[in-house]
Enzyme design. Structure first.
Site, short mmCIF file in Angstrom:
data_model
loop_
_atom_site.label_atom_id
_atom_site.label_comp_id
_atom_site.label_asym_id
_atom_site.label_seq_id
_atom_site.Cartn_x
_atom_site.Cartn_y
_atom_site.Cartn_z
N ARG A 262 1.16 -1.37 0.07
CA ARG A 262 -0.03 0.15 -0.08
C ARG A 262 0.54 1.75 0.01
NH1 ARG A 262 -3.32 -3.36 -1.56
NH2 ARG A 262 -5.26 -3.45 -0.44
N GLU A 290 -2.68 8.37 -4.78
CA GLU A 290 -2.45 7.58 -6.60
C GLU A 290 -3.44 7.58 -6.70
OE1 GLU A 290 -0.87 2.22 -6.94
OE2 GLU A 290 -3.48 2.30 -5.82
N HIS A 309 -0.34 0.20 -10.41
CA HIS A 309 -0.53 -0.64 -9.77
C HIS A 309 -1.19 -2.04 -10.83
CE1 HIS A 309 -3.10 -0.65 -5.69
NE2 HIS A 309 -3.04 -2.16 -5.98
#
Length: 351
Positions: A262, A290, A309
């Site tokens: 994360r 993000e 990601h």
């Protein structure tokens, strides 16, 4: 099959098509009576202030169709886009016995009310951990060989063989013995490369760490000793900025930070400063925020590789999540233990 339980799927249409294609739906239908899918928006409507599920059911609206499907459902198969399963939603599903999540984290939709209703919860996080571990291991190998530095220097001349870095003797610090973290440890310890593996995890004992093939170390000590540090901890209030400026400064010159967990685990500004100074390198599949702004400094640094990601299941890989959820549904119907069981006690510790 006689007396098959009723099941319904709730996730975005795009996710449902990718995660549960026709072949998996056919297999699922051999075990359960599969009702038409519920759109997440319709499920959200059941939690509205318009009189609740009963009013929705009478209205003939999409929310009414969702309430009708939920009224008979014993198994709810969820995925990306499923909204929180509030008390109002669960009131519309009086027969619900299990929520099988065909994705990773359940924190976005599992509420305390789910366990208060005695509903069993399962996640396909194990199926997602495999691709993440493969991606992470690849990043560690690249970091060990100083691939980013080599790429940046390529135009300046071909390095002499003796000047090249290899994997042997590298110390890799793993932060978090999660599903993914344990898989990465297994890859490292099984490798022909002579990696030394350290582990920081407050829930792991020295004996358990030894059984994994690692040495348990306090996080500060792990930072000080690791030439490569890979993050595998969940995002919790206590793990936010786990790698802050102070801990990043503990890493040796030339060390590499790998993050496929994360983004909020790292102080992005502090890491950017370290990378811009050329002291540290980074392989980041997740960031905070993000996505990063298009003009963010990290994106232009040649000693930092930022990917969008993609470490988890992507493209046709997401069928693994659907296959896991179908197999878990089959186990539930047969009364067998669930491999992806999530309990209320787990929720504060998992990603």
């Amino acid at each position: 099959m006689a007396d098959r339980p009723s099941a319904v799927i709730c996730m975005t249409r795009e996710a449902a098509e990718a995660v549960l294609p026709e072949q998996l739906r056919d297999r699922l239908s051999e075990t359960v009576d599969l009702a038409p899918d519920i759109e997440p928006e319709a499920l959200t409507g059941l939690s509205g202030a318009d009189g609740g599920a009963c009013a929705a059911a009478r209205s003939g609206s999409p929310g009414g169709a969702a309430a009708t499907a939920l009224a008979d459902a014993e198994i709810l198969i969820t995925g990306w886009g499923c909204p929180p399963l509030t008390e109002e939603v669960l009131d519309a599903a009086p027969r619900l016995r299990a929520v099988i999540h065909a994705a990773g984290s359940v924190k976005g939709h599992i509420t305390p009310a789910v366990w208060q209703h005695g509903i069993t919860v399962s996640s396909a996080a194990d199926a997602n951990a495999g691709p993440v571990a493969e991606f992470t291991y690849a990043a560690i190998v690249l970091a060990a060989k100083q691939a980013l530095q080599g790429a940046a220097q390529y135009a300046d001349g071909w390095p002499h063989f003796a000047e090249r870095e290899g994997t042997d003797g590298r110390t890799v610090g793993i932060v978090g013995a999660s599903r993914t973290g344990r898989r990465v440890i297994a890859r490292l310890t099984a490798s022909d490369a002579d990696y030394r593996v350290l582990l920081a995890d407050p829930y792991v004992t020295e004996q358990q760490a030894a059984a994994l093939g690692t040495e348990l170390a306090p996080l500060d000590d792990l930072c000080h000793r690791s030439s490569i540090l890979s993050l595998h901890a969940p995002e919790l209030p206590e793990t936010r900025h786990l790698l802050d400026a102070r801990r990043l400064a503990l890493l040796p010159d030339g060390a590499t930070v790998v993050n496929t967990a994360r983004g909020a685990l790292i102080d992005t500004d502090a890491l950017t400063r370290e990378c811009a100074a050329g002291r540290l390198n980074a392989y980041l599949d997740v960031t905070w925020p993000e996505p990063l702004a298009a003009d963010h400094r990290l994106l232009s640094l040649r000693n930092a590789l930022i990917t969008p990601h993609v470490a988890g299941a992507q493209g046709n890989e997401v069928r693994r999540l659907g296959a896991y959820a179908v197999a878990e549904t089959e186990r539930f119907v047969r009364g067998e233990p669930l491999e992806g069981l999530v309990t209320a006690a787990d929720l504060d510790r998992i990603a």
